[in-house]
Structure formats: structure tokens, C-alpha cells
Motif scaffolding. Structure first.
Motif, PDB file in Angstrom:
ATOM      1  N   GLY A 470      37.352  11.794 -12.821  1.00 25.03           N
ATOM      2  CA  GLY A 470      37.437  10.710 -11.843  1.00 25.03           C
ATOM      3  C   GLY A 470      36.410  10.808 -10.736  1.00 25.03           C
ATOM      4  N   LEU A 471      35.726  11.974 -10.667  1.00 23.70           N
ATOM      5  CA  LEU A 471      34.642  12.167  -9.686  1.00 23.70           C
ATOM      6  C   LEU A 471      35.075  11.819  -8.266  1.00 23.70           C
ATOM      7  N   LEU A 472      36.311  12.133  -7.908  1.00 23.34           N
ATOM      8  CA  LEU A 472      36.800  11.796  -6.566  1.00 23.34           C
ATOM      9  C   LEU A 472      36.004  12.491  -5.464  1.00 23.34           C
ATOM     10  N   PRO A 473      35.773  13.823  -5.544  1.00 19.22           N
ATOM     11  CA  PRO A 473      34.973  14.457  -4.471  1.00 19.22           C
ATOM     12  C   PRO A 473      33.573  13.857  -4.371  1.00 19.22           C
ATOM     13  N   GLU A 474      32.980  13.533  -5.536  1.00 20.02           N
ATOM     14  CA  GLU A 474      31.636  12.959  -5.524  1.00 20.02           C
ATOM     15  C   GLU A 474      31.637  11.571  -4.884  1.00 20.02           C
ATOM     16  N   ARG A 475      32.654  10.749  -5.207  1.00 21.42           N
ATOM     17  CA  ARG A 475      32.760   9.420  -4.591  1.00 21.42           C
ATOM     18  C   ARG A 475      32.956   9.543  -3.084  1.00 21.42           C
ATOM     19  N   MET A 476      33.782  10.480  -2.660  1.00 18.82           N
ATOM     20  CA  MET A 476      34.011  10.691  -1.228  1.00 18.82           C
ATOM     21  C   MET A 476      32.726  11.128  -0.526  1.00 18.82           C
ATOM     22  N   GLU A 477      31.978  12.009  -1.199  1.00 20.85           N
ATOM     23  CA  GLU A 477      30.755  12.522  -0.579  1.00 20.85           C
ATOM     24  C   GLU A 477      29.701  11.426  -0.441  1.00 20.85           C
ATOM     25  N   VAL A 478      29.544  10.576  -1.479  1.00 20.62           N
ATOM     26  CA  VAL A 478      28.574   9.486  -1.409  1.00 20.62           C
ATOM     27  C   VAL A 478      29.000   8.467  -0.350  1.00 20.62           C
ATOM     28  N   THR A 479      30.294   8.148  -0.320  1.00 18.78           N
ATOM     29  CA  THR A 479      30.790   7.200   0.683  1.00 18.78           C
ATOM     30  C   THR A 479      30.540   7.721   2.091  1.00 18.78           C
ATOM     31  N   LYS A 480      30.773   9.020   2.291  1.00 15.73           N
ATOM     32  CA  LYS A 480      30.522   9.614   3.606  1.00 15.73           C
ATOM     33  C   LYS A 480      29.056   9.488   4.005  1.00 15.73           C
ATOM     34  N   SER A 481      28.150   9.710   3.051  1.00 12.83           N
ATOM     35  CA  SER A 481      26.720   9.610   3.363  1.00 12.83           C
ATOM     36  C   SER A 481      26.334   8.174   3.735  1.00 12.83           C
ATOM     37  N   LEU A 482      26.999   7.177   3.099  1.00 14.36           N
ATOM     38  CA  LEU A 482      26.733   5.791   3.446  1.00 14.36           C
ATOM     39  C   LEU A 482      27.275   5.473   4.839  1.00 14.36           C
ATOM     40  N   TRP A 483      28.490   5.964   5.151  1.00 18.68           N
ATOM     41  CA  TRP A 483      29.045   5.755   6.497  1.00 18.68           C
ATOM     42  C   TRP A 483      28.113   6.319   7.560  1.00 18.68           C
ATOM     43  N   GLU A 484      27.607   7.534   7.293  1.00 14.82           N
ATOM     44  CA  GLU A 484      26.737   8.192   8.273  1.00 14.82           C
ATOM     45  C   GLU A 484      25.437   7.418   8.475  1.00 14.82           C
ATOM     46  N   ALA A 485      25.036   6.669   7.452  1.00  8.66           N
ATOM     47  CA  ALA A 485      23.821   5.859   7.563  1.00  8.66           C
ATOM     48  C   ALA A 485      24.109   4.481   8.154  1.00  8.66           C
ATOM     49  N   GLY A 486      25.380   4.220   8.537  1.00 13.91           N
ATOM     50  CA  GLY A 486      25.739   2.940   9.134  1.00 13.91           C
ATOM     51  C   GLY A 486      26.009   1.847   8.115  1.00 13.91           C
ATOM     52  N   ILE A 487      26.165   2.223   6.845  1.00 16.09           N
ATOM     53  CA  ILE A 487      26.442   1.252   5.783  1.00 16.09           C
ATOM     54  C   ILE A 487      27.941   1.188   5.550  1.00 16.09           C
ATOM     55  N   LYS A 488      28.469  -0.012   5.509  1.00 18.45           N
ATOM     56  CA  LYS A 488      29.910  -0.199   5.323  1.00 18.45           C
ATOM     57  C   LYS A 488      30.242   0.017   3.846  1.00 18.45           C
ATOM     58  N   ALA A 489      31.165   0.928   3.551  1.00 21.09           N
ATOM     59  CA  ALA A 489      31.437   1.312   2.164  1.00 21.09           C
ATOM     60  C   ALA A 489      32.909   1.643   1.975  1.00 21.09           C
ATOM     61  N   GLU A 490      33.377   1.473   0.725  1.00 15.58           N
ATOM     62  CA  GLU A 490      34.746   1.807   0.342  1.00 15.58           C
ATOM     63  C   GLU A 490      34.741   2.384  -1.068  1.00 15.58           C
ATOM     64  N   PHE A 491      35.860   3.001  -1.447  1.00 16.72           N
ATOM     65  CA  PHE A 491      36.086   3.423  -2.826  1.00 16.72           C
ATOM     66  C   PHE A 491      37.577   3.313  -3.099  1.00 16.72           C
TER      67      PHE A 491
END
Length: 574
Positions: A470-491
Motif C-alpha cells: 500500500g506504500l503508506l509511508p511513501e505516500r505520507m512522505e511525498v505528501t509531506k514534501s508537497l506540503w513543505e513546498a506550499g502545494i496543497k495535497a491529500e492521500f
């Protein structure tokens, strides 16, 4: 708040033993009447009874009453609802309204505006005598603590009080806040009792007509920036000095000028015959004077109206009318430079009923502003016409009532002086957000859909089989990187989500982009970017692989390319 540990089971058993061992006849059975709340206004929550209740009966009665709270009961008058003329806002309606706020605020800031905020209620004497016949629509509050207060009727009078109280001599201010009017509501037409206004005002001494011209340029920019409004609005303009001068030329007594102005201001809603009847019968104006007024209020058009009026000797012989026409001629010169003249209509029937205006006055109208039928037309079609319309009734379906103006304002040079004795010239505009909203929503209905959220990217996992994590940690990590860049993201908050469920979640909220993670791609340091909603056969229908390290930059590049009429929140229907 203090935290108390839960009692142990031993303590609870000991307490129950003590209670059980006490004599049962120490206290008589208590009925609800003996439990009067400390606060008197809560006493009605416990109805009196002529007989004692057992504890079980009292409990059942209380539970029944609590269960019925909020329901309309036979013989009662309590119902969970918003007060008449108000509404709850939610979902895409809030989104669209926020976009309107944003578009208006951007223009205000573009012109150097600074924001202020004032109390939602003012001392009653601050508001008294500023609104003419509309003063009856002010909400008065009960005396609380020795001060008589009223809810603010607009944002202009509180602004004037602010200037006088703080001795401010010059300011470009904007203010976005709710105001309150006890008017007859028409909810679907944006005519409400609680509604937002967005005001932009310029206070201070400047060369003639320069602030007025900039206010009118602000109006044009706002409606050009709002979706669905370009080419579908008109700025009607007049000048109080011209109007007052024409009234004097026609023979209106000085003490009737304001009240006759209020009658003339109804010409956008009522035919001339009805306005004339009000002036003659209700306000005791000489019929010959009313007829003469009728000849002048027909003047309507572009810049040429000023020239035509300047060629009438009896008009130019009046000092007030002549000064107003000179102002308008200069204003038109500036508006030509600002590109406002194509959307301008000089209209001698525009009067604006508020008492505090002293110079240029204007309002913005559009399709639907005027009523779709006159009272006479409705009366002919309906034999059972109501003689007395309930002032509390919603008039959304009343054809004799239009949306009205969607923005209005003017010059008010003497209002600040009413509070301080030191006049400060002011000019401003007020946008009626709820009326603008109702029209914008109707216009976007067929061509656009409003997105319920601002999320730009949905992060997904691709894979299957029992070995799929399910790649949950990977999805969380990518989402976090988008948040930090100011990009609105969800999973999707699921350990092993199905791919179709992830796409469905993105489609339900109309998220425009997906970032898809796959095990093999991640091992190679890559992810896939997919633009949602592409047609079959499009070269990027299945997405495009990019280096994970370049994900943020690539997304930003694609966002820039995809900018639409309403950024982030509105999508065009395909």
C-alpha cells in the motif's frame, strides 16, 4: 481545566454501600419542581406539575423533553432554523464567496488600500439621522449596561466615526464585514438581512475628481476580474449637486429635496407613474413640479448628457447644477484616460436615498437588477393579489422585486464633520457580496463547476497482490514534501487502498492532478504525474514519469500552464 482521576472500583463499591445503608426516609421523593435552576431564564425548562413524580417517571419525562428539543411541537413555537433573512453557508457556496472576496481584495490592495475593522454594533446616536427613510431598517439592540446600541447598517458611517474619533486626515481604506438591515428578504436574489459588504474609500483633501475617478476605476477592475461579469454590467452615475439644482429649477421646496430624491431613486424599480403618485399624493408635491422633474429624469446616456444639460440656460443659471456639471465634465476626462467611459451611463434618475451623499453618486447594475414585472402587471394577472404583503415573507419569487444594485457609493464630504465638526472629504464604493454571489453562481452554473476544496494533488499508490504493502509511508512522505513546498495535497487514509477508490476520491473533489507511486518506479527514483480528466487518446492520458527529486518543480511548471479564470477553485466543464 483541572483533571480528576477516575475513582477506583473499590471506591465505587464502598460509596454504594454507604448510600445503601442510609435510611431511605431521610429525604422525601423529590419532584422536578424542587430542582429550580439558579438562572431564572432556565426555569421554563422544568414545567410545574400538580403531583409528585417518581424518580423513574421524572427521568423518562426529562429524556422525552431532551429528545424533542429542536423539533417543532404541536402547540409550541420552537424550531431549529436560521432567522428570516439569514442563512448558513457551506460547501461550494463558501468556496465561490471566498473567491469573490479574494478578487475584490486583490483590486483594493492593487490601489494601495489598507484594511481596518470596527465593531459590529455602534452607539445608536452614531447611526441616527444618516440614512433618510431607510433608518427604519436599522436593528436596535436592547439596553445592555446603560448604552443604547444598534447593529451597523453599512460600513460607511462607522468609517466616518473612526476618522473623527482618531483624527485621521488621509487614508485609503478597505473593509470587508457583515452589515444588518431589517429589510424584506429575497434570499435567492441576494437580498438578505445579514450580508457582507466590501468597501473601498478614499479620505482626504485632493485635487477635484481625482479620487472619484480612481474609485470608478476600482469598480471596473473588480467586475472585469470577477468570472462571468465582463461586458455584463453598467456603472450608473449622477451628481447630487446636479440633481439638487434641477429640483430647485423645477420648484421643489428646499425642505422637500431629500424626500423627493428618495422617491426619484425608486425609478429603477417602479414606473414613472408610481413615482409621480408618491411625490404628489404621499409627499404633497405640486403636480406641475412633479411633471417638470419627469422631463429631466429622462436624461440618460454617455458623456454627451453633460453637454446637453450645459446647453439648457435654466440649468446653468443654477449655481448647484452648474458646479455639478463642471465636476462631471472633468470626471469624464479622467475616466476616458482610465478606460471607464465604455461601461458608464450618466443617469439623471439616479438619486441614492441615503442622506449623507454630497457629490458624485453611482451604482452598478446588471441583468436581473431590475424587476421582471411591475406591480400593475402582476395585479392584472392575479385577481387574488395580496393587499398587505407580510414584511417577514421571503420575496425570492416576487417578479416586482429585482436583485437591485450590486455595488453603490459616492462622495460624502460632510459625514465626518457631523461627528467632529471638522469635515474631511470622502468618496467610496460598497460591493454587495451576496448579490454578486447569487448572480455569479447562476452565470457559472452552465460553464463551470466550483471545486469544493483547493487541493492541487492527490497522492496515490499503484499495485496489487498479497505482497502489495500500500506504500503508506511513501505516500505520507511525498505528501509531506508537497506540503513543505506550499502545494496543497491529500492521500487516502487507508493502509492498502484500491487504485479505483483513490481515483474516485480525487474525482469527487475535482482535484486536477495525481501523483502515482509504484514500487518499481520508486526503486528507480521516479514517480508519475497524471493530469485528471484528459480525453482518451491524449499522449499524457496515462501520466508522465518524472524524477522524484524534480516532482515539486515539475508540478509548479504544470500549475502555471493550467491557470484558469478562477485559479485553484473553479474548473471549466468539458
Amino acid at each position: 481545566m483541572p483533571h480528576h482521576p477516575a475513582p477506583s472500583q473499590f471506591a465505587l463499591r464502598r460509596l454504594s454501600t454507604i448510600v445503601a445503608s442510609r435510611p431511605r426516609n431521610r429525604f422525601s421523593t423529590l419532584c422536578p419542581d424542587q430542582f429550580q435552576p439558579l438562572l431564572p431564564f432556565l426555569w421554563t425548562a422544568h414545567p410545574r406539575s400538580e403531583r409528585n413524580f417518581s424518580t423513574a417517571t421524572a427521568r423518562r419525562t426529562r429524556d422525552t423533553q431532551n429528545g424533542d428539543m429542536g423539533k417543532e411541537k404541536k402547540g409550541g413555537n420552537f424550531q431549529l432554523k436560521t432567522p428570516k433573512g439569514t442563512r448558513d453557508w457551506q460547501g461550494t457556496d463558501v468556496v465561490l464567496r471566498e473567491q469573490i472576496f479574494s478578487a475584490i481584495t486583490d483590486v483594493f490592495k492593487r490601489h494601495g488600500g489598507v484594511t481596518i475593522d470596527t465593531p459590529v454594533f455602534e452607539l445608536r446616536e452614531v447611526l441616527t439621522g444618516k440614512y433618510g427613510e431607510d433608518s427604519k431598517l436599522i436593528y436596535d439592540l436592547a439596553d445592555q449596561g446603560g448604552e443604547l446600541c444598534s447593529l451597523r447598517y453599512d460600513l460607511t458611517v462607522p468609517f466616518a466615526r473612526f476618522l473623527a474619533q482618531n483624527a485621521v486626515q488621509q487614508i485609503k481604506r478597505f473593509h470587508i464585514a457583515k452589515v444588518y438591515r431589517r429589510d424584506q428578504p429575497a434570499m435567492t436574489k441576494g437580498r438578505m438581512r445579514e450580508f457582507y459588504q466590501c468597501d473601498f474609500d478614499i479620505a482626504g483633501v485632493y485635487d477635484p475628481m481625482l479620487p472619484d475617478a480612481e474609485i470608478l476605476r476600482v469598480i471596473k477592475e473588480v467586475f472585469e476580474d470577477l468570472p462571468g461579469w465582463k461586458g455584463k454590467y453598467t456603472i450608473k452615475i449622477n451628481h447630487r449637486k446636479i440633481l439638487d439644482g434641477i429640483f430647485q429649477v423645477c420648484g421643489v421646496p428646499e425642505d422637500k429635496i431629500r424626500t423627493i430624491s428618495s422617491a426619484v431613486d425608486k425609478l429603477d424599480k417602479s414606473p414613472w407613474e408610481e413615482v409621480r403618485r408618491e411625490m404628489v399624493e404621499d409627499k404633497a408635491l405640486d403636480p406641475a413640479v412633479a411633471d417638470k422633474i419627469g422631463e429631466y429624469v429622462k436624461y440618460k446616456g454617455g458623456r454627451e448628457i453633460v453637454t446637453q444639460l450645459l446647453e439648457i440656460p435654466e440649468v446653468t443659471a443654477n449655481a448647484s447644477a452648474k458646479k455639478g456639471l463642471e465636476d462631471m465634465a472633468l470626471l469624464c476626462t479622467y475616466l476616458d484616460i482610465y478606460g471607464v467611459l465604455p461601461v458608464l451611463s450618466i443617469d439623471m434618475s439616479l438619486a441614492r436615498g441615503l442622506d449623507y451623499y454630497t457629490g458624485v453618486i453611482y451604482e452598478v447594475v446588471t441583468e436581473g437588477s431590475a424587476p421582471s414585472a411591475s406591480k400593475d402587471e402582476v395585479a392584472k394577472k392575479s385577481k387574488k393579489e395580496k393587499k398587505n404583503v407580510d414584511p417577514e415573507e421571503d420575496r425570492s419569487n416576487d417578479p416586482t422585486l429585482g436583485v437591485g444594485s450590486v455595488a453603490a457609493g459616492g462622495r460624502y464630504d460632510e459625514l465626518v464633520g457631523m461627528f467632529s465638526g471638522k469635515p474631511i472629504p470622502c468618496v467610496g464604493i460598497s460591493f454587495g457580496v451576496d448579490r454578486i454571489f447569487s448572480i455569479t453562481k447562476a452565470r457559472l452554473h452552465e460553464s463551470h463547476e466550483v471545486r469544493p476544496t483547493e487541493v492541487d494533488v492527490f497522492v496515490m499508490a499503484f499495485g496489487g497482490g498479497k505482497d502489495f504493502t500500500g506504500l503508506l509511508p511513501e505516500r505520507m512522505e511525498v505528501t509531506k514534501s508537497l506540503w513543505e513546498a506550499g502545494i496543497k495535497a491529500e492521500f487516502l487514509w487507508k493502509q492498502k487502498p484500491k487504485l479505483q477508490n483513490q481515483f474516485k476520491a480525487a474525482e469527487n473533489t475535482k482535484i486536477p492532478w495525481a501523483v502515482i507511486l509504484g514500487e518499481d518506479e520508486l526503486k528507480a527514483g521516479k514517480v508519475k504525474i497524471k493530469e485528471m480528466g484528459l480525453p482518451d487518446g491524449h499522449p499524457e492520458k496515462d501520466g508522465v514519469e518524472v524524477r522524484k527529486a524534480d516532482l515539486v518543480d515539475e508540478l509548479r511548471r504544470r500549475f502555471e500552464r493550467m491557470k484558469s479564470e478562477l485559479p485553484d477553485r473553479t474548473v471549466a466543464l468539458k
